[in-house]
Design a protein around this motif. Structure first.
Motif, short mmCIF file in Angstrom:
data_model
loop_
_atom_site.label_atom_id
_atom_site.label_comp_id
_atom_site.label_asym_id
_atom_site.label_seq_id
_atom_site.Cartn_x
_atom_site.Cartn_y
_atom_site.Cartn_z
N ASP A 45 0.83 -1.33 0.12
CA ASP A 45 0.09 0.11 -0.03
C ASP A 45 0.83 1.36 0.00
OD1 ASP A 45 -2.52 -1.11 -0.13
OD2 ASP A 45 -2.51 -1.55 2.00
N ASP A 46 0.32 2.36 -0.10
CA ASP A 46 0.87 3.73 0.04
C ASP A 46 1.50 3.75 1.03
OD1 ASP A 46 0.45 6.40 0.70
OD2 ASP A 46 0.45 6.64 -1.41
N PRO A 47 2.72 4.50 1.25
CA PRO A 47 3.18 4.65 2.57
C PRO A 47 2.55 5.46 3.75
CG PRO A 47 4.37 5.87 1.10
CD PRO A 47 3.50 5.12 0.21
N ASP A 48 1.40 6.14 3.31
CA ASP A 48 0.64 6.96 4.13
C ASP A 48 -0.51 6.08 4.80
OD1 ASP A 48 2.08 9.37 3.66
OD2 ASP A 48 0.98 9.97 2.12
N ASP A 50 -1.85 1.78 5.73
CA ASP A 50 -1.32 0.68 6.57
C ASP A 50 -0.71 -0.53 5.53
OD1 ASP A 50 -4.21 0.88 8.34
OD2 ASP A 50 -2.18 1.83 8.80
N GLY A 51 0.75 0.05 5.26
CA GLY A 51 1.49 -0.67 4.39
C GLY A 51 2.92 -0.66 4.09
N LEU A 52 3.38 -0.64 2.90
CA LEU A 52 4.86 -0.51 2.65
C LEU A 52 5.32 0.72 2.84
CD1 LEU A 52 7.26 -2.42 1.81
CD2 LEU A 52 6.65 -1.60 -0.52
N ARG A 53 6.43 0.97 3.51
CA ARG A 53 7.28 2.18 3.50
C ARG A 53 8.00 2.14 2.08
NH1 ARG A 53 3.99 0.49 7.27
NH2 ARG A 53 4.23 1.45 9.29
N PRO A 54 8.32 3.60 1.72
CA PRO A 54 9.22 3.64 0.54
C PRO A 54 10.58 3.06 0.72
CG PRO A 54 8.90 5.59 1.76
CD PRO A 54 8.20 4.85 2.54
N ASP A 55 11.35 2.70 -0.50
CA ASP A 55 12.67 2.46 -0.50
C ASP A 55 12.79 1.24 0.32
OD1 ASP A 55 13.24 4.94 -1.90
OD2 ASP A 55 13.26 6.00 -0.02
N LEU A 56 12.31 0.04 -0.33
CA LEU A 56 12.52 -1.27 0.35
C LEU A 56 12.76 -2.25 -0.68
CD1 LEU A 56 11.72 -2.63 3.12
CD2 LEU A 56 9.85 -3.21 2.37
N ASP A 57 13.87 -3.24 -0.04
CA ASP A 57 14.28 -4.22 -1.09
C ASP A 57 13.95 -5.59 -0.68
OD1 ASP A 57 15.78 -2.64 -2.84
OD2 ASP A 57 17.70 -2.80 -1.54
N ILE A 58 12.82 -6.28 -1.32
CA ILE A 58 12.34 -7.80 -1.13
C ILE A 58 13.06 -8.78 -2.06
CG2 ILE A 58 10.12 -8.97 -0.58
CD1 ILE A 58 9.00 -5.89 -0.47
N ARG A 79 2.26 -0.32 -4.88
CA ARG A 79 1.70 1.19 -4.67
C ARG A 79 2.66 1.76 -3.77
NH1 ARG A 79 -4.55 -0.19 -3.87
NH2 ARG A 79 -3.46 -0.70 -1.59
N ALA A 80 3.73 1.82 -4.26
CA ALA A 80 4.88 2.68 -3.57
C ALA A 80 6.20 2.82 -4.25
CB ALA A 80 5.26 1.74 -2.14
N ASP A 81 7.00 3.93 -3.95
CA ASP A 81 8.18 4.18 -4.40
C ASP A 81 9.42 3.70 -3.86
OD1 ASP A 81 6.49 6.15 -5.94
OD2 ASP A 81 7.06 7.72 -4.71
N GLY A 82 10.05 3.31 -4.85
CA GLY A 82 11.51 2.75 -4.30
C GLY A 82 11.44 1.53 -3.95
N VAL A 83 10.77 0.57 -4.60
CA VAL A 83 10.61 -0.50 -3.96
C VAL A 83 11.45 -1.52 -5.17
CG1 VAL A 83 9.16 -2.66 -3.54
CG2 VAL A 83 8.77 -0.37 -2.73
N SER A 84 11.94 -2.55 -4.82
CA SER A 84 12.40 -3.58 -5.81
C SER A 84 12.13 -5.08 -5.33
CB SER A 84 14.02 -3.78 -5.77
OG SER A 84 14.63 -4.04 -4.57
N ILE A 85 11.66 -5.95 -6.03
CA ILE A 85 10.95 -7.43 -5.91
C ILE A 85 12.17 -8.13 -6.77
CG2 ILE A 85 9.24 -8.63 -5.90
CD1 ILE A 85 8.55 -6.35 -4.39
N LYS A 86 12.68 -8.97 -6.18
CA LYS A 86 13.64 -9.90 -6.90
C LYS A 86 13.81 -11.27 -6.41
CE LYS A 86 17.19 -5.70 -7.00
NZ LYS A 86 18.21 -5.31 -6.54
N LEU A 100 1.59 -2.64 -11.00
CA LEU A 100 2.29 -1.28 -10.33
C LEU A 100 1.13 -0.11 -10.80
CD1 LEU A 100 4.76 -3.07 -11.10
CD2 LEU A 100 5.97 -1.22 -11.57
N THR A 101 0.99 0.47 -9.68
CA THR A 101 0.00 1.76 -9.90
C THR A 101 0.56 2.68 -8.89
OG1 THR A 101 -2.27 2.25 -9.58
CG2 THR A 101 -1.78 0.33 -8.35
N ASP A 102 0.79 3.77 -9.37
CA ASP A 102 1.37 5.11 -8.53
C ASP A 102 2.48 4.71 -7.81
OD1 ASP A 102 1.30 7.34 -7.39
OD2 ASP A 102 0.00 6.75 -5.53
N ALA A 103 3.49 4.03 -8.66
CA ALA A 103 4.65 3.65 -8.17
C ALA A 103 5.72 4.21 -9.03
CB ALA A 103 4.77 2.19 -8.05
N SER A 104 6.77 4.54 -8.18
CA SER A 104 8.07 5.08 -9.06
C SER A 104 9.35 4.63 -8.62
CB SER A 104 7.87 6.79 -8.91
OG SER A 104 6.80 7.47 -9.53
#
Length: 302
Positions: A45-48, A50-58, A79-86, A100-104
């Motif tokens: 979710d959006d960092p604002d 109840d969900g993922l904070r920005p800039d997170l590597d998973i 729906r968050a910025d700075g995330v990587s899924i690997k 991906l929606t509203d994600a940079s």
């Protein structure tokens, strides 16, 4: 979160994470439906909210062969910025494997989308109202998903790179600015009759500044299609290999005359490339000369 802290699920680790963190996922099968609600799967979710904070590597510890995420509807919704899924296998009975929606500033890499894990799209960029920006989709193996869908669908976005993926099916694009589709290998999905690369037009906005280079399509149908209403001047299609195109290598359904020169054309019935019908179908014509006489290296373009 604190280094060395252990969680029973990926969602639990995400909920505890702070910005600029990393989550290392050990081998196993993770059914991340529980506690998400509305069958949204692994929902960032959006960092604002109840969900993922920005800039997170998973990142998975041992790669997709040993680490699977299962979900319905959408296996991963980001729906968050700075995330990587690997490094995950994505499986289930989903509508989309990744959306991906509203994600940079996002990286989706070294994942495998299992066959028919998604009913419409394997990896989908789709947001009519917000911006999906600076996205790298690389080194994924996206297997055949749906006969009438796309394995990688790019219907929105700014500065999107799709590189070094193995795709069984189609890469389709519409409404994307600053698009780079490079060094991908695209084979035909047995259940589908579609082009390896589909260039279409989205009413929300056209594709602008698109480079399509050093890809290889191996298709019984069509290698690449310019659909109607596409502004062909915005596409630079060069140094690609169109192999075993049973109908045509490049189909043009616009009223324009796109240039697709410096590509290699090879068909299973060994037609001479000078025959315009090899690389020409639809309303307009196609200028494909000069063309390569030998297969092009997808690494160097030579």
């Amino acid at each position: 979160f604190n280094e060395g802290e252990v969680f029973e699920s990926i969602n639990a680790a995400v909920d505890d994470a702070e910005a600029d963190g990393s989550i290392l996922v050990f081998p196993g099968t993770y059914d991340e439906q529980a506690g998400v609600g509305d069958d949204e799967g692994f929902d960032f979710d959006d960092p604002d909210a109840d969900g993922l904070r920005p800039d997170l590597d998973i990142v998975s510890k041992d790669g997709p062969a040993d680490t699977t995420i299962i979900g319905d509807n959408r296996i991963i919704k980001l729906r968050a910025d700075g995330v990587s899924i690997k490094g995950f296998e994505l499986d289930g009975d989903a509508f989309q494997a990744v959306q991906l929606t509203d994600a940079s500033d996002v990286e989706i890499s070294h994942n495998e989308v299992a066959p028919e894990a998604a009913a419409t799209q394997g990896i989908d960029l789709d947001d009519d109202e917000e911006t999906v920006e600076n996205v790298l989709i690389s080194n994924n193996n996206v297997l055949g998903q749906a006969a009438d869908g796309s394995e990688i669908s790019l219907s929105t976005g700014v500065d999107v790179q799709v590189k070094h993926n193995e795709v069984e099916g189609q890469i389709s694009t519409s409404g994307t600015t600053g698009l780079r589709i490079e060094n991908n290998t695209i084979t035909q999905y047995d259940e589908a009759e579609q082009a390896g690369i589909g260039l279409t037009h989205d009413p929300a906005g056209p594709v602008l500044d698109a480079e399509i280079r050093r890809n290889e399509t191996l298709s019984r149908e069509v290698g690449l299609t310019f659909s109607s209403d596409v502004d062909t001047d915005e596409y630079n299609v060069k140094n690609n290999n169109f192999i075993n195109s049973g109908i045509v290598a490049v189909a043009n359904f616009t009223d324009e005359d796109p240039v697709v020169s410096e590509n290699f054309f090879d068909t299973e019935n060994a037609k001479e490339v000078e025959n315009d019908e090899l690389a020409d179908q639809g309303n307009g014509t196609i200028e494909f000369r000069p063309f390569a006489g030998v297969r092009i290296s997808t690494d160097t373009g030579d």
